[in-house]
Design an enzyme around this catalytic site. Sequence first.
Site, PDB file in Angstrom:
ATOM      1  NE  ARG A   1      27.014  31.637  37.882  1.00  0.00           N
ATOM      2  CZ  ARG A   1      26.546  30.987  36.814  1.00  0.00           C
ATOM      3  NH1 ARG A   1      27.306  30.875  35.738  1.00  0.00           N
ATOM      4  NH2 ARG A   1      25.330  30.470  36.835  1.00  0.00           N
TER       5      ARG A   1
ATOM      6  CG  ASP B   1      35.971  33.705  36.393  1.00  0.00           C
ATOM      7  OD1 ASP B   1      34.836  33.195  36.417  1.00  0.00           O
ATOM      8  OD2 ASP B   1      36.361  34.496  35.513  1.00  0.00           O
TER       9      ASP B   1
ATOM     10  NE  ARG C   1      41.068  36.962  34.633  1.00  0.00           N
ATOM     11  CZ  ARG C   1      40.924  35.638  34.553  1.00  0.00           C
ATOM     12  NH1 ARG C   1      39.810  35.068  34.997  1.00  0.00           N
ATOM     13  NH2 ARG C   1      41.877  34.886  34.037  1.00  0.00           N
TER      14      ARG C   1
END
Length: 251
Positions: free
Chosen positions: A53, A55, A202
Site C-alpha cells: 500500500r 498512502d 517519511r
Amino acid sequence: MYRYKIIFAYDGSDFAGFQVQPHQRTVEKTLKIAVNKIAKNPDPAIEVYGSGRTDAGVHALGQVAHFDIPFDLPDDSMRRALNSLLPLDMMVKSAEHVDANFHARYSAHRKLYRYRVSQGEFVDPFKRRYTAHYKYPLDIERMQIAVKDLIGEHDFTSLVASGSQTKSNVRIIYHAQIWRDEHDQEIIFEFEGNGFLYNQVRIMVSLLLEIGNDQRPVNDIPRVLAARDRNQARGTAPASGLYLVEVNYDD
C-alpha cells in the site's frame, strides 16, 4: 486463468492511497475497474493484488500488481488495453505473463523508495505536489553520517506510525544514501529494504532533517531505535515527496 504481472506508475496527488476505500478514489479501485472491463466484467469481479500500500499523496514510479484473467492476451496488448482505460495520472509501463505461484506482495524481496525535499526559499508551485519543502539550512554531511545507522536489521518500532497492523517491526535496510541535486535545489533520500512499515520512510526522513538542521546530535539514531518509542522520532515528512521507485523479485 492467466496471471499477469504489471509494473505501473502513478501520480498519487489525487488518490486517497492505494487500498480500496468506500467512496474514495484509490489506485487499487481504479486499476480493478480497468482490469474488469478488459475481462468483460465477470461475476465475481477480478481482484487486483499490489506489492504493498501507498498512502494518500504518495507517488509510484515502479509499483507492481498481479491479477488473473480468464483469457490470454499478448503482453503488449494487455499493456495497451489497460492504458487505454486508465486515467492520465496512471500508466502501465509493462505487462507480462507470470507463473501462477507469483504474488506481487509475497514474492517481493526488496523495495526501493526515494524521497525528494525542495530547498528553495519559497514553495515552488510546480513542485508542491511532488516534493516536500524545507527552507532551513541543512548539513548534508551530518545526514550522510547519520543515515548509516539505519542500515542493517533493526526493530523500527520508534519509526512506525500508529495504526500499523504488522506482527513484527523488525526490518532490514540494505542500502541508504542522501545526496544534493544542485540543479533542482533538492535533497534526495534513498532507501532500499526488505519491507517498510507504515510511514517508516517519511519518519526516517523527518528524523534525518532534524539531524541535518542540528536539532539532534549526529549519532542520535541508535538511541531512538533502542527506545522503541514513537515519541522519540517526533515528526513525519509530507507524503508529497515520497516515491516507490522499484520492487525487486530476484533472490
